[in-house]
Design an enzyme around this catalytic site. Structure first.
Site, PDB file in Angstrom:
ATOM      1  N   GLY A   1      50.317  23.366  38.687  1.00 34.45           N
ATOM      2  CA  GLY A   1      49.570  24.320  39.496  1.00 34.45           C
ATOM      3  C   GLY A   1      50.014  24.287  40.947  1.00 34.45           C
ATOM      4  CE  LYS A   2      49.431  28.200  47.283  1.00 33.70           C
ATOM      5  NZ  LYS A   2      48.763  29.391  47.878  1.00 33.70           N
ATOM      6  CD  GLN A   3      46.088  23.436  46.803  1.00 30.23           C
ATOM      7  OE1 GLN A   3      46.221  22.399  47.450  1.00 30.23           O
ATOM      8  NE2 GLN A   3      46.246  24.635  47.350  1.00 30.23           N
TER       9      GLN A   3
ATOM     10  CE  LYS B   1      53.360  26.244  32.224  1.00 28.42           C
ATOM     11  NZ  LYS B   1      52.913  26.095  33.597  1.00 28.42           N
TER      12      LYS B   1
ATOM     13  CB  ILE C   1      41.866  16.338  44.241  1.00 24.95           C
ATOM     14  CG1 ILE C   1      42.753  15.092  44.388  1.00 24.95           C
ATOM     15  CG2 ILE C   1      41.976  17.224  45.482  1.00 24.95           C
ATOM     16  CD1 ILE C   1      42.401  14.204  45.556  1.00 24.95           C
ATOM     17  CB  THR C   2      38.568  19.276  40.969  1.00 21.80           C
ATOM     18  OG1 THR C   2      39.817  19.038  40.324  1.00 21.80           O
ATOM     19  CG2 THR C   2      38.111  20.697  40.689  1.00 21.80           C
ATOM     20  CD  GLU C   3      36.731  22.454  47.579  1.00 21.22           C
ATOM     21  OE1 GLU C   3      35.907  21.924  48.348  1.00 21.22           O
ATOM     22  OE2 GLU C   3      37.616  23.240  47.971  1.00 21.22           O
TER      23      GLU C   3
ATOM     24  CE1 TYR D   1      42.561  13.092  55.360  1.00 25.78           C
ATOM     25  CE2 TYR D   1      42.325  15.351  56.139  1.00 25.78           C
ATOM     26  CZ  TYR D   1      42.465  14.449  55.094  1.00 25.78           C
ATOM     27  OH  TYR D   1      42.514  14.911  53.803  1.00 25.78           O
TER      28      TYR D   1
ATOM     29  CD  GLU E   1      28.776  14.262  54.495  1.00 29.43           C
ATOM     30  OE1 GLU E   1      29.599  14.695  55.309  1.00 29.43           O
ATOM     31  OE2 GLU E   1      28.732  14.644  53.307  1.00 29.43           O
TER      32      GLU E   1
ATOM     33  CG  HIS F   1      30.825  17.164  52.262  1.00 30.37           C
ATOM     34  ND1 HIS F   1      31.058  15.981  52.928  1.00 30.37           N
ATOM     35  CD2 HIS F   1      32.033  17.765  52.150  1.00 30.37           C
ATOM     36  CE1 HIS F   1      32.349  15.883  53.208  1.00 30.37           C
ATOM     37  NE2 HIS F   1      32.955  16.952  52.747  1.00 30.37           N
TER      38      HIS F   1
END
Length: 287
Positions: A17-19, A42, A94-96, A157, A207, A245
């Site tokens: 996939g793209k990501q 694939k 990673i998926t949200e 970060y 948070e 979030h």
């Protein structure tokens, strides 16, 4: 370092996939030990130096792999997670936008299989100098002795950049995820940092919403001997307002920035009012 080390052998689910393809290449470029990928239909396609398989099970039949990072879209993420949990020790999701009930089922299945979950909705994990299973920009990290655990990718970060610019590196940085239901929690990561000889200081970035930070404060008070520093975002958020979030929502008096800060300070944690203070707070302990 914790969880991600030289012995981590990882596959990427959703690598075509793209990501998935973009971040798989970034992880490879950083030296992460990515040895396979999966993408149904694939099979045996090549992605650079690695081979793409139809399933995690097929990868396990041919090679020794113990970790996965998932870039599969939310409607299919639960099936991908279950497949990884069945065969592997560490799964980074990673998926949200994964439905809460799906996340609850993922965590229950992971608990039964003794599989560690990071996420969902996480930037992942990075051990500078070793590799990353995630989407974080690597140039802001450097090897060192400060462990970071955070609910926010962006703030991870920012704090890493503050430390790096001051000549302080990081042992491991983990984003536990900003959803209401996640795998690793603060206390579990802090325990791992406590037992990690390469980590001398810990930075916890929380948070508003939920009680994970208050629970961590209780754990720190009884179990942590290394210095812990913290930052809680959302101090000006109004009650009942969701901020960023999915898990960052205040209900009544519970989950406010004020209640979290008070609990952490009562446990002996030094709490920064803004990210730029973190270096000075650590230096006060060091010198």
């Amino acid at each position: 370092m914790i969880l991600l080390d030289k012995d981590t052998k990882c596959l990427v689910q959703g690598i075509t996939g793209k990501q998935g393809s973009f971040h798989a290449q970034q992880m490879l470029d950083y030296g992460t030990n990515i040895i396979a990928g999966t993408s149904p239909g694939k099979n045996r396609m090549n992605f650079g130096p690695i081979t793409v398989y139809d399933s995690v099970e097929e990868v396990k039949e041919e090679m020794d792999v113990n970790s996965s990072i998932i870039f599969v879209p939310a409607p299919f993420a639960k099936d991908a997670a279950f497949e990884a949990i069945k065969h592997l020790d560490l799964v980074v999701i990673i998926t949200e936008h994964i439905p809460v009930h799906d996340s609850m089922q993922i965590m229950e299945y992971a608990s039964k299989n003794n599989t560690t979950i990071i996420g969902p909705n996480t930037p992942g994990i990075i051990s500078p100098g070793v590799g990353k299973l995630g989407i974080m920009p690597t140039h802001i990290f450097r090897e060192g002795n400060v462990g970071i655990v955070s609910r926010s990718g962006t703030l991870t970060y920012e704090f890493a950049n503050q430390l790096t610019n001051a000549g302080m590196g990081q042992s491991t940085c983990i984003g536990i995820g900003g959803d209401p239901v996640v795998g690793l929690d603060f206390a579990t990561v802090l325990e791992k940092f406590e037992n990690d000889p390469q980590t001398d200081y810990m930075v916890m970035i929380g948070e508003i919403g939920g009680n994970a930070e208050e629970q961590a404060a209780k754990y720190i008070e009884k179990n942590i001997s290394k210095p812990v520093f913290a930052f809680i975002s959302g101090i000006t958020a109004p009650p009942g307002k969701k901020m960023g979030h999915a898990g960052a929502i205040i209900e009544g008096e519970s989950g406010t920035a004020k209640s979290k800060i008070e609990a952490l300070e009562a446990a002996g944690v030094k709490v920064a009012e803004r990210p730029s203070q973190i270096v000075n707070l650590i230096n006060e302990i060091k010198y």
